[in-house]
Design a protein around this motif. Structure first.
Motif, short mmCIF file in Angstrom:
data_model
loop_
_atom_site.label_atom_id
_atom_site.label_comp_id
_atom_site.label_asym_id
_atom_site.label_seq_id
_atom_site.Cartn_x
_atom_site.Cartn_y
_atom_site.Cartn_z
N PRO B 131 0.84 -1.19 0.00
CA PRO B 131 0.00 0.00 0.00
C PRO B 131 0.88 1.25 0.00
CG PRO B 131 0.05 -0.98 2.15
CD PRO B 131 0.84 -1.89 1.27
N VAL B 133 0.47 4.05 1.11
CA VAL B 133 0.45 4.82 2.35
C VAL B 133 1.45 4.27 3.36
CG1 VAL B 133 -1.34 3.58 3.60
CG2 VAL B 133 -1.13 6.03 3.88
N ALA B 134 1.81 2.98 3.22
CA ALA B 134 2.73 2.39 4.19
C ALA B 134 4.14 2.92 4.03
CB ALA B 134 2.73 0.86 4.08
N ILE B 135 4.49 3.38 2.82
CA ILE B 135 5.86 3.87 2.67
C ILE B 135 5.92 5.37 2.43
CG2 ILE B 135 6.66 1.68 1.72
CD1 ILE B 135 6.93 3.32 -0.94
N LEU B 137 5.22 7.94 4.32
CA LEU B 137 5.78 8.78 5.37
C LEU B 137 7.30 8.72 5.39
CD1 LEU B 137 3.13 7.83 8.03
CD2 LEU B 137 3.26 9.97 6.78
N PRO B 138 7.90 7.50 5.43
CA PRO B 138 9.37 7.47 5.36
C PRO B 138 9.91 8.07 4.07
CG PRO B 138 8.45 5.26 5.21
CD PRO B 138 7.36 6.16 5.66
N TYR B 140 8.67 10.44 2.33
CA TYR B 140 8.58 11.90 2.46
C TYR B 140 9.75 12.43 3.30
CZ TYR B 140 6.81 16.49 3.74
OH TYR B 140 6.68 17.83 3.95
N VAL B 141 9.98 11.77 4.43
CA VAL B 141 11.07 12.21 5.32
C VAL B 141 12.42 12.11 4.61
CG1 VAL B 141 12.28 11.72 7.47
CG2 VAL B 141 9.80 11.59 7.38
N LEU B 142 12.64 10.95 3.94
CA LEU B 142 13.93 10.74 3.29
C LEU B 142 14.15 11.72 2.15
CD1 LEU B 142 13.93 6.85 3.31
CD2 LEU B 142 15.38 8.38 4.66
N PHE B 225 -1.59 9.65 -5.41
CA PHE B 225 -1.19 9.69 -4.02
C PHE B 225 0.22 10.25 -3.82
CE2 PHE B 225 0.18 7.49 -0.07
CZ PHE B 225 -0.66 8.17 0.77
N LEU B 228 0.39 13.84 -4.76
CA LEU B 228 -0.24 14.72 -3.77
C LEU B 228 0.74 15.13 -2.69
CD1 LEU B 228 -2.94 15.84 -2.51
CD2 LEU B 228 -3.06 13.70 -1.27
N ILE B 229 1.58 14.18 -2.27
CA ILE B 229 2.44 14.46 -1.13
C ILE B 229 3.83 14.93 -1.55
CG2 ILE B 229 3.60 13.33 0.82
CD1 ILE B 229 0.90 11.61 0.82
#
Lengths: 311, 291
Positions: B131, B133-135, B137-138, B140-142, B225, B228-229
């Motif tokens: 999914p 969404v599972a990756i 967040l990391p 985005y941070v990386l 997705f 979007l981010i």
């Protein structure tokens, strides 16, 4: 390469072994050389972030605050006890089961209709399949406009037959129905397409002999076609179940999880609680729980696929 | 007597058949309306004047206007975002095809242990189930750490990664259906292995590659997705830009524009779907069964 090294650095044993090691490594890697770029991309973009978020989910890492402390499984325990998380899990299950179930029923029905030959079948099939090709974002916009309160075509049509439609996207249950309708609209063609393929490739001899024995249309379906297509149906069902569990785009556009959190499926919940508040560690823990659910379903699917391949 | 009974039976049968036929046509009609009406409605919405949009009961016959089309195409930056989308999809397509063909060739033809190969193949396939969404967040941070946010390359990379698994599986399937003998003959005649593949193998699997390419293009241009981010004002593709026209907040102002934007987004996939249906159906059914 080895022998070259030998002549140049005669007698210097220390110089010998890096060369051997290198050729050993080359020999080891060589068969996998062509697959390396793909593996590297997958490792860099999917596996590494996964490991990163696993390690962060065990801390209190937060983009808004500097420093992080190891806190073990606390994030996971918090998530499992969190009412909002549980609710969104429920919403996800409701959404996936309803839309997959309806899609299967409608899609199988359509496939049965398209199974016979008639004039214009090709064109009709293309037209019926179209919704599947529509961009999910566009699906969201289309149904957002259709369900609008002030000029909604749906309430307009309901009004013609004397029903006073609700303000669809503002009420808990009607909003849920609306997002399910949009999903069913888009994905019914997928079931149709795959199951039609399955129906058409059933062995004609079996069907014919059943017909000769006097089986009615329904009996043919119930006792011959469905049992023979059981594994295909299961595979399509699992694929859609997994994919619908990940749905984000159309719901994001239509309701953004609202009203309140009535249509907040898991991916939306993680997105909404992760990015705006920068609480990466907690959101990571939730996404790992999400992942576990998906891995279980996927394992089921792959086992089914392997079995289907071996038979 | 007996004859009469038989005639009755036949009559009954034909009347049953007509009932059945009428029912069949009606059901097909209902399905067709369910599938196409929303699309028709969105087209109508895009050419209605502001006043006609709010007419009750809904209008089906009215004086069409192109004002919303003008707003979106000429007055907004929509075309700029469209260009971004095409660049992302085109680059993703090329990279995916090259990398996936290499990997698939390896999985289909290499001599190393069958078991390892199968496990690698299923590992790759399992990535498709990931999914986003599972990756995210990391990721985005990386990406923000190495200052790669809001860049086309970032979106291309993400799309490549998420389209590789399915493409590898599809191309591997096509490769395995080719006969190796012809290529071996070419090698005997003095071709290198690569030369034999390019001259003999590749042309044979061109339809397969085409359907893979189509699917990748559609998935990428539809992707929302990650865009979007990870995208911003510079790299925003059209799927995200469409939000600018959403009627959220200021209710009842931009319906026409939203309709136009959604038509423009789905146009490429719909055109491909209509004209290249044969290839696409192969791709989708294969893609679905395999992954």
């Amino acid at each position: 390469m080895d022998s070259q090294f030998n002549t140049y650095s005669s007698g210097v044993g220390v110089m010998l072994w890096p060369g051997r090691l290198l050729s050993k490594i080359v020999n080891l890697v060589k068969p996998y050389l062509l697959i390396m770029p793909a593996m590297l991309i997958l490792a860099g973009v999917i596996i590494y972030p996964l490991i990163f978020s696993l390690s962060k989910s065990l801390t209190d890492f937060n983009l808004g605050m500097p420093g992080e402390v190891f806190i073990g499984l606390k994030n996971y325990i918090t998530a499992l006890n969190d009412q909002a998380f549980r609710e969104s899990l429920g919403v996800s299950l409701l959404f996936s089961l309803c839309s997959t179930g309806l899609g299967l029923a409608l899609g199988f029905g359509t496939a049965l209709l398209l199974q016979r030959d008639f004039i214009g079948k090709r064109l009709l099939t293309i037209l019926i399949i179209l919704p599947m090709m529509v961009t999910p974002v566009a699906v969201g916009i289309i149904w957002l406009l259709m369900f609008q309160p002030d000029f909604s075509i749906i309430n307009g049509l309901l009004g013609l037959i004397g029903i006073n439609g609700p303000i669809w996207l503002q009420n808990k249950w009607s909003a849920r129905i609306a997002v399910i309708v949009a999903d069913v609209w888009q994905w019914t063609p997928f079931f149709t397409l795959i199951l039609l393929g399955g129906l058409l490739s059933l062995p004609a001899a079996v069907i014919e002999s059943a017909k000769v024995d006097g089986a009615s249309g329904f009996q043919l379906l119930r006792y011959i076609k469905v049992p023979m297509m059981k594994s295909l149906i299961l595979v399509v069902l699992l694929i859609r179940l997994i994919d619908s569990f990940k749905t984000f785009d159309s719901i994001f556009i239509m309701t953004n999880g609202g009203p309140g959190s009535a249509t907040e499926v898991l991916s939306l919940h993680i997105y909404r609680s992760g990015l705006p508040f920068m609480n990466i560690s907690y959101a990571s823990a939730m996404s790992y729980l999400f992942l576990v659910i998906l891995i279980v379903t996927t394992t089921l699917l792959i086992r089914q696929l392997r079995r289907a391949e071996n038979v | 007597m007996f004859k009469q009974k038989r005639v009755n039976e036949i009559n009954q049968k034909t009347s049953q058949q007509t009932v059945f036929k009428v029912g069949f046509v009606i059901m097909l009609g209902v399905i067709l309306v369910f599938a196409l009406f929303p699309l028709l409605w969105i087209v109508l919405t895009s050419v209605k004047t502001q006043r006609d949009l709010f007419a009750l009961p809904p209008l089906f016959i009215f004086q069409p206007t192109l004002e919303h089309w003008h707003t979106v195409l000429i007055e907004s930056e929509f075309l700029h975002y469209y260009r971004n989308s095409l660049v992302i999809s085109g680059s993703t397509l090329i990279v995916v095809l090259v990398v996936a063909t290499m990997a698939a060739y390896n999985l289909a033809r290499s001599q190393y242990a069958y078991k390892i190969r199968e496990n690698i193949a299923f590992f790759i396939l399992s990535q498709r189930m990931m999914p986003p969404v599972a990756i995210i967040l990391p990721v985005y941070v990386l990406f923000s750490r190495i200052r790669m946010l809001d860049r086309l390359e970032t979106l291309i990379l993400m799309n490549v990664a998420f389209n590789l698994p399915l493409s590898i599986w599809m191309i591997r399937g096509f490769l395995e259906s080719l006969s190796v003998e012809i290529e071996e003959a070419a090698i005997v005649d003095g071709c290198s292995r690569l030369g034999a593949f390019i001259r003999v193998g590749l042309p044979q699997m061109l339809p397969g590659l085409l359907s893979t390419a189509l699917l990748v293009f559609i998935y990428t241009i539809n992707e929302f997705f990650f865009a979007l981010i990870l995208s911003g004002t510079r790299s925003r593709p059209v799927s995200v830009a469409v939000q600018l026209f959403l009627p959220t907040g200021v209710r009842g102002t931009l319906f026409g524009e939203a309709a136009v934007a959604s038509i423009l987004i789905m146009l490429p996939s719909l055109i491909f779907a209509m004209f290249m249906q044969r290839y696409l159906v192969t791709g989708i059914s294969l893609g679905a069964i395999k992954g």
